[in-house]
Design an enzyme around this catalytic site. Structure first.
Site, short mmCIF file in Angstrom:
data_model
loop_
_atom_site.label_atom_id
_atom_site.label_comp_id
_atom_site.label_asym_id
_atom_site.label_seq_id
_atom_site.Cartn_x
_atom_site.Cartn_y
_atom_site.Cartn_z
N TYR A 33 1.27 -1.32 -0.11
CA TYR A 33 0.30 0.44 -0.01
C TYR A 33 1.43 1.45 -0.14
CZ TYR A 33 0.95 1.00 5.42
OH TYR A 33 1.41 1.25 6.76
N ARG A 101 -7.66 -20.76 -1.77
CA ARG A 101 -6.59 -20.30 -1.06
C ARG A 101 -5.08 -21.53 -0.79
NH1 ARG A 101 -4.96 -21.94 4.67
NH2 ARG A 101 -3.89 -20.35 5.18
N LYS A 151 6.28 -1.75 2.10
CA LYS A 151 5.69 -1.13 2.19
C LYS A 151 4.16 -2.39 2.15
CE LYS A 151 2.70 3.41 3.48
NZ LYS A 151 3.34 3.25 4.81
N GLU A 183 11.82 2.25 14.71
CA GLU A 183 10.95 3.32 13.57
C GLU A 183 9.47 3.42 14.88
OE1 GLU A 183 9.55 2.53 9.32
OE2 GLU A 183 9.54 0.44 10.47
N LEU A 207 11.19 1.24 6.83
CA LEU A 207 10.90 1.66 6.24
C LEU A 207 10.99 3.10 5.92
CD1 LEU A 207 7.93 1.33 4.19
CD2 LEU A 207 6.88 3.19 4.76
N1 PDD Z 1 3.20 4.57 7.57
N2 PDD Z 1 7.58 3.92 8.85
C1 PDD Z 1 7.27 2.78 9.15
C2 PDD Z 1 6.46 1.39 9.88
C3 PDD Z 1 5.18 3.29 8.41
O1 PDD Z 1 3.87 3.08 8.20
C4 PDD Z 1 5.32 4.61 7.92
C5 PDD Z 1 3.80 5.10 6.56
C6 PDD Z 1 6.58 5.30 7.90
C7 PDD Z 1 6.87 6.31 7.07
O2 PDD Z 1 6.65 6.42 5.73
P1 PDD Z 1 6.29 8.24 4.15
O3 PDD Z 1 6.83 9.29 5.26
O4 PDD Z 1 6.45 7.16 3.81
O5 PDD Z 1 4.81 8.10 4.64
C8 PDD Z 1 7.36 4.63 8.65
C9 PDD Z 1 1.47 5.65 7.09
C10 PDD Z 1 1.18 7.30 6.94
C11 PDD Z 1 0.30 4.42 7.36
O6 PDD Z 1 1.04 3.59 7.64
O7 PDD Z 1 -0.77 4.88 7.01
#
Ligand code: PDD
Length: 287
Positions: A33, A101, A151, A183, A207
């Site tokens: 996503y 599945r 992601k 993170e 990420l």
């Molecule tokens: N999340 N680390 C993780 C684990 C994340 O899920 C996200 C983003 C980030 C930051 O990435 P970016 O700057 O590209 O948004 C770091 C999104 C916003 C979410 O899951 O809603």
């Protein structure tokens, strides 16, 4: 008013949008996503998000179902059709719905990826009350899988982490591996010590945040020194300031870690300045 969403090429009211119960996103979290922020009805860092989408899809061997301009058109259509001013466009691509599945990946010739996009409004995105107060974080063990650079939609542990934080009166959780912060539950984590911005280096442990890349670029342009290295929980607790970044929070000051206040317990000057710069520059470059 019902939202208009996008499912596999069609624009539909949200209550008419359907995805198969055999979809591998639903059964196996076999999907990726992106979240792209919208300010003033325009997309922030669209090309960065598309580049990371391509990378996530490549890592999982899922074919990208659309070209850049088609993705852009769908994003813009959804923003327009829903009259979105501030908020985000959520995009999800899964390996599709093969019918049975099975742990074995389906043949991509017969099973095409599922594509879903929808908007979410958030009028308090830029003028955020939370950013004025700062957020409190707790630390938890990082027990996620080893490919956090992809992601994927497997977000159960981050979601549990967020709930652990809320139950303890905090806002979010920072995850910790071998004593170092990886993170936040859905954001990248930073501390500031003696004017230096410290954040974990890119690897498969975290990420590769699109907001992170932009914020570090703006910080360097503003002559703020940046160190991309791991930091411990103790180092974080004795930092001058801390913050997180993500598409949905921009730069969000952190004022407390595991109950320990940072400085005066209010958003620090550098994090506050970085938030302003990020919003200003992103607005200028939005498409
Ligand atoms: N999340 N680390 C993780 C684990 C994340 O899920 C996200 C983003 C980030 C930051 O990435 P970016 O700057 O590209 O948004 C770091 C999104 C916003 C979410 O899951 O809603």
């Amino acid at each position: 008013m019902s939202r208009i969403v996008h499912v596999n090429g069609a624009y539909l009211p949200e209550d008419q949008a359907r995805v198969s119960i055999f979809d591998r996103g639903f059964l196996m979290a076999d999907g990726v996503y992106e979240v792209t922020t919208v300010i003033d009805g325009k997309l922030i860092d669209f090309d960065g998000h598309l580049a990371r989408l391509q990378r996530s899809l490549d890592e999982l061997g899922i074919a990208n179902p659309m070209k850049r301009d088609q993705w852009l058109e769908v994003h813009r259509q959804l923003v327009a059709q829903n009259g979105l001013d501030q908020g985000m466009v959520y995009l999800q691509v899964t390996r599709g719905a093969p019918g049975d599945r099975d742990f074995v990946f389906p043949d991509p010739e017969t099973t095409t990826p599922t594509v879903v996009l929808f908007t979410q409004s958030n009028p308090a995105l830029v003028d955020s009350p939370k950013a004025k107060k700062g957020i409190k974080v707790i630390t938890i063990d990082d027990i996620r899988w080893g490919r956090r650079d992809i992601k994927t939609v497997q977000l159960l542990y981050p979601s549990m982490g967020k709930m652990m934080a809320i139950r303890q009166g905090a806002d979010d959780a920072w995850m910790v591996q071998d004593g170092d912060v990886t993170e936040g539950s859905s954001n990248n984590a930073y501390i500031i010590k003696d004017g230096r911005i410290i954040t974990r280096a890119l690897s498969s442990d975290i990420l590769h945040g699109i907001t992170r890349a932009a914020v570090l670029r703006f910080a360097r342009e503003a002559q703020m020194p940046v160190e991309e290295r791991s930091f411990t929980v103790d180092e974080a607790k004795s930092a001058d300031e801390a913050f997180v970044t993500s598409a949905s929070t921009f730069v969000m000051p952190v004022v407390e870690i595991d109950g320990a206040k940072l400085g005066a317990g209010i958003p620090g000057p550098l994090a506050t300045r970085l938030r302003e710069i990020y919003i200003e520059e992103s607005r200028k470059a939005a498409i």
